[in-house]
Write an enzyme that holds these catalytic residues in place. Structure first.
Site, short mmCIF file in Angstrom:
data_model
loop_
_atom_site.label_atom_id
_atom_site.label_comp_id
_atom_site.label_asym_id
_atom_site.label_seq_id
_atom_site.Cartn_x
_atom_site.Cartn_y
_atom_site.Cartn_z
N LYS A 1 8.41 -4.94 -4.10
CA LYS A 1 8.32 -3.72 -3.12
C LYS A 1 9.75 -2.53 -3.31
CE LYS A 1 6.78 -2.40 0.05
NZ LYS A 1 5.99 -2.35 1.25
N THR A 2 10.61 -3.28 -2.18
CA THR A 2 11.25 -3.04 -1.84
C THR A 2 12.09 -2.51 -2.77
OG1 THR A 2 10.85 -3.72 0.38
CG2 THR A 2 12.78 -3.32 0.55
N GLN B 1 -3.68 -5.77 -0.44
CA GLN B 1 -3.04 -6.00 1.05
C GLN B 1 -3.62 -5.10 2.15
OE1 GLN B 1 1.06 -8.25 1.35
NE2 GLN B 1 1.26 -7.31 -1.20
N ASP C 1 6.13 5.10 1.45
CA ASP C 1 6.02 2.86 1.37
C ASP C 1 4.62 3.10 2.36
OD1 ASP C 1 6.24 0.83 1.03
OD2 ASP C 1 8.46 0.76 2.73
N GLU C 2 3.76 1.45 2.00
CA GLU C 2 2.88 0.97 2.72
C GLU C 2 1.70 2.08 1.94
OE1 GLU C 2 2.66 -1.95 2.48
OE2 GLU C 2 5.02 -2.92 3.58
N ARG D 1 2.37 -15.86 1.66
CA ARG D 1 3.16 -15.46 2.53
C ARG D 1 4.63 -17.19 2.65
NH1 ARG D 1 4.12 -10.98 2.98
NH2 ARG D 1 2.30 -11.22 1.51
#
Length: 741
Positions: A37-38, A254, A223-224, A602
């Site tokens: 994503k980044t 998420q 973002d997010e 994670r």
């Protein structure tokens, strides 16, 4: 530019490249965990600038933290080899502040307005409460601060707040909100919630200003996106109406922050809110093994409210997820830390190991074990167990009972819970102690004398309690002593009031921390032994190395990744949280499942899940835990299950399952699931034992271990509403009530 301008897109996979190259209209990028994503966000900005599609000042990029904004700006600047300071890149709040600084007078502010912090908010609200004769002990200023912030996040100004008889303290809230806002204007201040709300007001009331920013921002990048709230969505919708180019990056799987106002509905209704929208799924995961992804994908697929995507990877198959059941918490901590010790002996870096918890209180047994075997650790996003305020408060009470000359303990607890004893009074007591070379406890006895002021009466009650507890210490064990201190001091009630006034999980978990603290006392023969242990633990914690194992809550783990992840406390009622299920039903369950998905993803290489059969706070009940329902939702071919040795050796699980002709009224949901699962050959869904004593009736006087004496008001199948003398009306299970003559 540091990279070749002609091939920077070649480093992206097909879906990533598609997301980067779309430069018009509305695009939702569903970025699965570990899908880059980044990289997509960074390259999207890079693409708009390299191709000279837009100037930096024409792009609005919104992140959720200042750190994320700074990192993105630094990364893009480095790749371009020139600064992009003119770009509007920041959080919703920082960007709103930048706009308000330009147009302050249009929202009734002066040029040099100040943003007040939470402490100043509380002080201001307390002052208003005092003026309006609202008792701060009955309705905490923190309640008003939290309620006002929630209203602002919903876009509600004080003059728009209507009467609502179902809202807690409605009349007082409307009054305080109105006065609070007028006072902020008078002193030329705003709070954090005002920044976006006043921006909305600015856009709504000023066409010229609104159109200026709509025309300025040719492209909006968010973002997010799954974590935005109502007012942030409205802010975006106003600015989008200009060029109608927006790209939102997020993951509906998420979305785990509803308790702070995040609403995944904004993401799920993207196509409704933005015209002619595209949806691109980033499904290739670069982080985890195929086996981990299979487990995470099958688990999250149980949720109904999601767009749906299937993560895949070119990584290796990887090991199965190991699931270990234990009879008690200590056994769980020993096994887990021994596994970590083996990893360390095999040259695994400590920084690549993490233990994740649903409840922050459950770190205690793991912390103590790590200290005992000499493995350094750190708590991410929180405090170590014995550093937490409520734990230090209770320890201070016990220290003072053990040694009345302990002035540091005296000063910590003399006004906790609040007794109206301020710094001036403490200064006078301290002066008497120094002049007479005595402890502050003894000096306080001299201070009150014959004077019957309210403060002196409070000090006298405190002194009498300490002396009474010292007598109890001689006749009862340290566990009973701690329970009496918590009860007589009203400390638990104080924590419960704090929890009511805030949705912050830190406040909600403080009672859990106290329960865990009481459990920890069982490991020691007496109070002196426990206090000595705490002193050594605190000293060991001060000598922590730079390389550490990470302990954190699942919420705090989002955005992080580790090679080896241990997931502790996967018991029904703990995870999924019973509180979430009670308060939000199916919606709450789905968010808990999303949290499990976040926890699983994670890990890069290996996951171990553990649960405990015995109730973690067995002093409070004779109940037992079943493994989390999420364990039964994992694919059997991808997991390896090892149940508690105690259960296997005693073989009472099968006896428990095979019980026939038992009435449904005695079955908890967990036991019903177990009986159903038996048909599917799932034999590890162990749950609570149930007492069959059911001779209680309405109006009976009963005793409950936590809440004390009460009267049954009415009864259901296995619960009762009981009015307790000290705790008011509570709904409790009948099995925990004893008839009291």
């Amino acid at each position: 530019m540091s990279e070749n301008t002609s091939n920077y897109l070649n480093s992206l996979n097909e879906s990533q490249r598609e997301a980067v190259e779309i430069i018009s209209g509305a695009t939702l990028v569903l970025a699965g965990a570990g899908s880059g994503k980044t990289r997509v966000l960074t390259y999207k900005l890079l693409h708009l600038l390299i191709k000279k599609i837009l100037k930096p000042s024409q792009i609005l990029a919104v992140t959720f933290t200042n750190k994320a904004a700074s990192e993105m700006k630094s990364r893009v600047s480095k790749m371009l080899n020139f600064p992009i300071d003119r770009m509007w890149l920041g959080t919703f709040h920082s960007l709103s502040l930048k706009i308000l600084r330009q147009h302050y007078e249009k929202v009734g502010l002066k040029q040099n307005f100040i943003i007040i912090d939470t402490d100043d908010q509380i002080k201001l609200i307390k002052k208003i409460c005092d003026q309006e004769n609202i008792d701060s002990k009955d309705i905490s200023p923190k309640f008003f601060a939290s309620a006002i912030d929630s209203l602002k996040n919903k876009g509600i100004f004080f003059n728009e707040l209507k009467v609502n008889k179902y809202r807690n303290n409605d009349e007082e809230l409307r009054k305080v909100y109105k006065m609070y806002q007028k006072e902020l204007v008078r002193i030329n201040c705003v709070d954090f919630g005002d920044l976006i709300l006043l921006c909305i007001k600015l856009f709504k009331d000023n066409k010229e200003v609104r159109e200026y920013y709509q025309n300025l921002f040719n492209y909006i990048l968010v973002d997010e996106y799954q974590d935005i709230n109502f007012i942030q969505q409205k802010w975006l919708e106003y600015l989008y109406q200009g060029h109608k180019n927006i790209c939102c990056v997020g993951d509906d799987d998420q979305s785990i922050y509803s308790w702070r106002g995040a609403d995944v509905t904004n993401l799920l209704e993207f196509q409704k809110n933005f015209q002619s929208s595209n949806i691109i799924r980033l499904e290739q995961n670069y982080r985890s093994t195929k086996n981990i992804l299979e487990c995470a994908s099958i688990l999250i697929d149980k949720n109904k409210n999601r767009y749906g995507k299937k993560l895949w990877s070119e990584n290796e198959e990887g090991e199965k997820i190991f699931i270990n059941g234990f009879w008690e918490t200590k056994e769980e901590a020993i096994f887990t830390t021994d596994q970590i010790d083996k990893l360390v002996s095999n040259k695994v870096q400590l920084s690549e190991i993490a233990i994740l918890f649903r409840v922050s209180a459950h770190t205690r047994s793991f912390e103590e074990r790590l200290i005992a075997i000499g493995l350094p650790y750190r708590i991410i996003g929180g405090l170590r167990f014995y550093e937490r305020k409520e734990i230090k408060d209770v320890i201070a009470y016990l220290r003072l009972i053990n040694n009345i000359s302990d002035d540091l303990a005296f000063e910590r607890v003399i006004n906790i819970p609040k007794r109206g004893i301020g710094k001036t009074t403490l200064s006078k007591i301290n002066q008497i102690a120094r002049l007479n070379n005595t402890s502050m406890f003894e000096a306080s006895q001299n201070f009150i004398g014959e004077n019957k002021t309210k403060v002196n009466l409070e000090i006298n009650d405190f002194i009498n309690n300490i002396l009474k507890w010292q007598k109890i210490k001689k006749n009862f064990d340290h566990i009973e002593l701690a329970k009496v201190v918590l009860e007589d001091s009203n400390y638990i009630q104080y924590l419960e009031n704090e929890a009511k006034n805030s949705k912050n999980p830190e406040n909600l978990s403080r009672v859990d921390n106290i329960n865990e603290f009481l459990e920890s006392l069982k490991d020691f023969e007496n109070l002196e032994g426990f206090l000595e242990h705490v002193g050594l633990v605190m000293e060991n914690m001060a000598n922590t190395d730079s390389q550490t194992i990470s302990l954190m809550t699942m919420h705090g783990s989002k955005g992080l990744e580790f090679d080896y992840v241990f997931l502790a406390g996967w018991e029904e009622g703990v995870f999924p949280s019973q509180r979430s299920l009670d308060e939000s039903g199916t919606k709450g369950l789905e968010e808990e499942r999303r949290l499990a998905y976040v926890a699983l993803t994670r890990a890069r290489k290996k996951i171990q899940i553990s649960y405990v059969n015995q109730n973690r706070y067995s002093f409070a009940s004779h109940d037992f835990n079943s493994p989390s329902r999420f364990i039964s939702e994992l694919p059997k071919e991808s997991i390896e299950l090892n149940d508690s040795k105690v259960i296997m050796e005693n073989d009472f699980l099968n006896d428990f399952i095979d019980t026939e002709n038992i009435s449904n009224e005695y079955l908890t949901p967990g036991r019903k699931r177990m009986l159903e699962n038996k048909k599917a050959l799932v034999d590890w869904d162990f749950n609570q034992d149930i007492s069959s004593e059911r001779n209680l009736n309405a109006n009976d006087r009963v005793f409950h271990k936590k809440f004390g004496i009460g009267i049954i008001l009415n009864m259901d199948t296995d619960t009762a509403n009981v009015e307790f003398t000290r705790h008011g009306i509570r709904k409790v299970y009948l099995k925990f009530l004893q008839f009291n003559h």
